[in-house]
Design a protein around this motif. Structure first.
Motif, PDB file in Angstrom:
ATOM      1  N   ARG A 133       0.874  -1.172   0.000  1.00 34.81           N
ATOM      2  CA  ARG A 133       0.000   0.000   0.000  1.00 34.81           C
ATOM      3  C   ARG A 133       0.913   1.226   0.000  1.00 34.81           C
ATOM      4  O   ARG A 133       1.522   1.564   1.005  1.00 34.81           O
ATOM      5  N   LEU A 134       1.026   1.879  -1.152  1.00 39.44           N
ATOM      6  CA  LEU A 134       1.924   3.013  -1.305  1.00 39.44           C
ATOM      7  C   LEU A 134       1.220   4.304  -0.910  1.00 39.44           C
ATOM      8  O   LEU A 134       0.046   4.504  -1.232  1.00 39.44           O
ATOM      9  N   VAL A 135       1.955   5.182  -0.248  1.00 45.28           N
ATOM     10  CA  VAL A 135       1.432   6.491   0.162  1.00 45.28           C
ATOM     11  C   VAL A 135       2.403   7.560  -0.322  1.00 45.28           C
ATOM     12  O   VAL A 135       3.613   7.444  -0.155  1.00 45.28           O
ATOM     13  N   GLY A 136       1.868   8.629  -0.893  1.00 45.27           N
ATOM     14  CA  GLY A 136       2.712   9.702  -1.354  1.00 45.27           C
ATOM     15  C   GLY A 136       2.240  10.279  -2.668  1.00 45.27           C
ATOM     16  O   GLY A 136       1.043  10.276  -2.946  1.00 45.27           O
ATOM     17  N   PRO A 137       3.191  10.812  -3.446  1.00 43.11           N
ATOM     18  CA  PRO A 137       4.633  10.625  -3.305  1.00 43.11           C
ATOM     19  C   PRO A 137       5.266  11.487  -2.213  1.00 43.11           C
ATOM     20  O   PRO A 137       4.806  12.584  -1.939  1.00 43.11           O
ATOM     21  N   LEU A 138       6.334  10.946  -1.651  1.00 45.23           N
ATOM     22  CA  LEU A 138       7.137  11.695  -0.694  1.00 45.23           C
ATOM     23  C   LEU A 138       7.931  12.773  -1.429  1.00 45.23           C
ATOM     24  O   LEU A 138       8.096  13.889  -0.944  1.00 45.23           O
ATOM     25  N   ARG A 139       8.443  12.410  -2.598  1.00 52.05           N
ATOM     26  CA  ARG A 139       9.157  13.332  -3.480  1.00 52.05           C
ATOM     27  C   ARG A 139       9.184  12.692  -4.864  1.00 52.05           C
ATOM     28  O   ARG A 139       8.708  11.574  -5.054  1.00 52.05           O
ATOM     29  N   THR A 140       9.747  13.417  -5.827  1.00 56.92           N
ATOM     30  CA  THR A 140       9.903  12.897  -7.183  1.00 56.92           C
ATOM     31  C   THR A 140      11.354  13.028  -7.604  1.00 56.92           C
ATOM     32  O   THR A 140      11.992  14.059  -7.364  1.00 56.92           O
ATOM     33  N   GLY A 141      11.880  11.977  -8.217  1.00 56.18           N
ATOM     34  CA  GLY A 141      13.246  11.990  -8.715  1.00 56.18           C
ATOM     35  C   GLY A 141      13.279  11.697 -10.205  1.00 56.18           C
ATOM     36  O   GLY A 141      12.320  11.163 -10.762  1.00 56.18           O
ATOM     37  N   THR A 142      14.386  12.048 -10.848  1.00 56.69           N
ATOM     38  CA  THR A 142      14.549  11.823 -12.282  1.00 56.69           C
ATOM     39  C   THR A 142      15.455  10.619 -12.500  1.00 56.69           C
ATOM     40  O   THR A 142      16.616  10.626 -12.079  1.00 56.69           O
ATOM     41  N   THR A 143      14.935   9.577 -13.139  1.00 54.36           N
ATOM     42  CA  THR A 143      15.716   8.385 -13.443  1.00 54.36           C
ATOM     43  C   THR A 143      16.364   8.559 -14.810  1.00 54.36           C
ATOM     44  O   THR A 143      15.685   8.883 -15.797  1.00 54.36           O
ATOM     45  N   VAL A 144      17.680   8.354 -14.871  1.00 52.77           N
ATOM     46  CA  VAL A 144      18.443   8.632 -16.089  1.00 52.77           C
ATOM     47  C   VAL A 144      19.398   7.480 -16.386  1.00 52.77           C
ATOM     48  O   VAL A 144      19.587   6.572 -15.573  1.00 52.77           O
ATOM     49  N   PHE A 145      20.020   7.591 -17.566  1.00 52.71           N
ATOM     50  CA  PHE A 145      21.106   6.685 -17.935  1.00 52.71           C
ATOM     51  C   PHE A 145      22.414   7.477 -17.872  1.00 52.71           C
ATOM     52  O   PHE A 145      22.503   8.606 -18.320  1.00 52.71           O
ATOM     53  N   MET A 146      23.440   6.836 -17.313  1.00 51.04           N
ATOM     54  CA  MET A 146      24.770   7.443 -17.217  1.00 51.04           C
ATOM     55  C   MET A 146      25.764   6.558 -17.946  1.00 51.04           C
ATOM     56  O   MET A 146      25.680   5.325 -17.884  1.00 51.04           O
ATOM     57  N   THR A 147      26.717   7.190 -18.619  1.00 52.73           N
ATOM     58  CA  THR A 147      27.761   6.442 -19.309  1.00 52.73           C
ATOM     59  C   THR A 147      29.078   7.195 -19.185  1.00 52.73           C
ATOM     60  O   THR A 147      29.183   8.157 -18.412  1.00 52.73           O
ATOM     61  N   THR A 148      30.102   6.749 -19.925  1.00 52.64           N
ATOM     62  CA  THR A 148      31.411   7.404 -19.926  1.00 52.64           C
ATOM     63  C   THR A 148      31.824   7.687 -21.363  1.00 52.64           C
ATOM     64  O   THR A 148      31.149   7.298 -22.316  1.00 52.64           O
ATOM     65  N   SER A 149      32.965   8.339 -21.513  1.00 50.25           N
ATOM     66  CA  SER A 149      33.458   8.665 -22.857  1.00 50.25           C
ATOM     67  C   SER A 149      33.853   7.429 -23.647  1.00 50.25           C
ATOM     68  O   SER A 149      34.028   7.495 -24.868  1.00 50.25           O
ATOM     69  N   LYS A 150      34.002   6.305 -22.978  1.00 46.26           N
ATOM     70  CA  LYS A 150      34.360   5.063 -23.677  1.00 46.26           C
ATOM     71  C   LYS A 150      33.210   4.526 -24.522  1.00 46.26           C
ATOM     72  O   LYS A 150      33.419   3.684 -25.388  1.00 46.26           O
ATOM     73  N   THR A 151      32.000   4.997 -24.245  1.00 48.15           N
ATOM     74  CA  THR A 151      30.808   4.522 -24.958  1.00 48.15           C
ATOM     75  C   THR A 151      30.346   5.605 -25.930  1.00 48.15           C
ATOM     76  O   THR A 151      30.223   6.773 -25.562  1.00 48.15           O
ATOM     77  N   ALA A 152      30.075   5.199 -27.168  1.00 47.24           N
ATOM     78  CA  ALA A 152      29.718   6.159 -28.219  1.00 47.24           C
ATOM     79  C   ALA A 152      28.296   6.688 -28.094  1.00 47.24           C
ATOM     80  O   ALA A 152      27.959   7.681 -28.731  1.00 47.24           O
ATOM     81  N   LEU A 153      27.473   6.067 -27.280  1.00 45.07           N
ATOM     82  CA  LEU A 153      26.067   6.453 -27.165  1.00 45.07           C
ATOM     83  C   LEU A 153      25.948   7.893 -26.665  1.00 45.07           C
ATOM     84  O   LEU A 153      26.429   8.236 -25.594  1.00 45.07           O
ATOM     85  N   VAL A 193      12.494   8.417 -16.848  1.00 40.72           N
ATOM     86  CA  VAL A 193      11.183   8.721 -16.264  1.00 40.72           C
ATOM     87  C   VAL A 193      11.366   9.702 -15.103  1.00 40.72           C
ATOM     88  O   VAL A 193      12.430   9.739 -14.476  1.00 40.72           O
ATOM     89  N   GLU A 194      10.339  10.517 -14.891  1.00 38.60           N
ATOM     90  CA  GLU A 194      10.244  11.276 -13.651  1.00 38.60           C
ATOM     91  C   GLU A 194       9.517  10.367 -12.658  1.00 38.60           C
ATOM     92  O   GLU A 194       8.321  10.124 -12.804  1.00 38.60           O
ATOM     93  N   MET A 195      10.243   9.847 -11.694  1.00 33.80           N
ATOM     94  CA  MET A 195       9.719   8.764 -10.854  1.00 33.80           C
ATOM     95  C   MET A 195       9.319   9.249  -9.462  1.00 33.80           C
ATOM     96  O   MET A 195      10.173   9.636  -8.671  1.00 33.80           O
ATOM     97  N   PRO A 196       8.026   9.232  -9.143  1.00 34.54           N
ATOM     98  CA  PRO A 196       7.602   9.525  -7.772  1.00 34.54           C
ATOM     99  C   PRO A 196       8.120   8.441  -6.824  1.00 34.54           C
ATOM    100  O   PRO A 196       8.177   7.263  -7.187  1.00 34.54           O
ATOM    101  N   ARG A 197       8.490   8.851  -5.636  1.00 36.86           N
ATOM    102  CA  ARG A 197       8.968   7.924  -4.609  1.00 36.86           C
ATOM    103  C   ARG A 197       7.983   7.919  -3.443  1.00 36.86           C
ATOM    104  O   ARG A 197       7.586   8.971  -2.951  1.00 36.86           O
ATOM    105  N   TYR A 198       7.632   6.735  -2.996  1.00 40.44           N
ATOM    106  CA  TYR A 198       6.568   6.549  -2.014  1.00 40.44           C
ATOM    107  C   TYR A 198       7.081   5.849  -0.766  1.00 40.44           C
ATOM    108  O   TYR A 198       8.111   5.170  -0.789  1.00 40.44           O
ATOM    109  N   VAL A 199       6.319   5.977   0.309  1.00 37.00           N
ATOM    110  CA  VAL A 199       6.491   5.095   1.458  1.00 37.00           C
ATOM    111  C   VAL A 199       5.513   3.940   1.292  1.00 37.00           C
ATOM    112  O   VAL A 199       4.509   4.070   0.587  1.00 37.00           O
ATOM    113  N   ALA A 200       5.808   2.829   1.920  1.00 39.06           N
ATOM    114  CA  ALA A 200       4.997   1.629   1.726  1.00 39.06           C
ATOM    115  C   ALA A 200       4.576   1.031   3.065  1.00 39.06           C
ATOM    116  O   ALA A 200       5.364   0.979   4.015  1.00 39.06           O
TER     117      ALA A 200
END
Length: 241
Positions: A97-117, A200-207
């Motif tokens: 049973r989720l309650v909230g959101p407590l806050r919202t965070g941004t989920t992303v992909f991270m890489t390095t210069s070794k990857t061409a993406l 995604v912009e991901m809401p974070r909840y308490v459970a």
């Protein structure tokens, strides 16, 4: 007879409701929740948010932080009253049973210069790459179900960033603020880059447990009161500097 039965049920329920809440969160989720190195005291933005809401709700509670897999197990076994911080996915809603959101965070992909993406537009763009993620974490439903070359051997977000820097992964996924926090901690902020398009912009909840409607409602009411007064936003601002 019916009145007597109701009174007996209330009497039986009252002691358990009056017991201190056992509140648990992830101990390796800095800067949102982590422990002080000297005394294991809970710290972080989410810890302060949860503390503020519980105090506003007027409940007695004990808050401790543990490894994430243990947090989920404690809630599932009924050893914890409430846990945080859960992604608001359909799978999590089916579990808790989720309650909230407590806050919202941004989920992303991270890489390095070794990857061409340079960026991505659809999940299939990520198919050629080894993607690292933390064991037991949920990210976003379509991503979680996609046929990708993923590896969930990392136990913590900090370990995930370290493994990216070591070349174990081409790309990692996680909360933007958190991944950059650990990159700075590892003196590697110039060696990593976040792909422009977020997942995604991901809401974070308490459970709470699925049947724990009364406590969930109590927390939800206090959460909305603090949100309306600006107290939660004030806590956020302190952690932005």
């Amino acid at each position: 007879m019916r009145l007597l039965l109701c009174c007996l049920l209330l009497a039986l329920c009252a002691p358990s409701l009056a017991e201190p809440w056992q509140v648990v969160g992830d101990k390796q989720f800095a800067p949102y929740s982590y422990v002080a190195p000297d005394d294991d005291a809970p710290l972080g933005l989410d810890v302060e948010l949860v503390d503020a809401v519980l105090q506003a709700a007027g409940v007695d509670y004990h808050l401790r932080l543990y490894p994430w897999l243990r947090v989920k197990a404690m809630l599932e076994r009924g050893e914890a009253t409430m846990a945080f911080q859960f992604a608001g996915t359909p799978e999590r809603r089916a579990q808790y049973r989720l309650v909230g959101p407590l806050r919202t965070g941004t989920t992303v992909f991270m890489t390095t210069s070794k990857t061409a993406l340079e960026d991505w537009r659809q999940l299939s763009d990520l198919a050629p790459y080894r993607i690292g993620q933390v064991e037991g974490y949920a990210y976003e439903t379509a991503f979680d179900r996609a046929e990708l070359r993923r590896d969930a051997i990392a136990q913590t977000p900090r370990q995930l960033v370290a493994m990216l820097l070591a070349g174990r992964f081409d790309v990692i996924v996680g909360d933007r603020t958190q991944l950059l926090y650990f990159a700075r901690e590892l003196n590697a902020e110039q060696r990593v880059r976040v792909l422009p398009q977020p997942l995604v912009e991901m809401p974070r909840y308490v459970a709470f447990g699925q049947e724990d409607q009364q406590r969930a409602d109590l927390f939800a009411d206090a959460l909305e009161r603090l949100r309306s007064t600006g107290e939660l936003e004030a806590i956020h601002r302190r952690w932005e500097h």
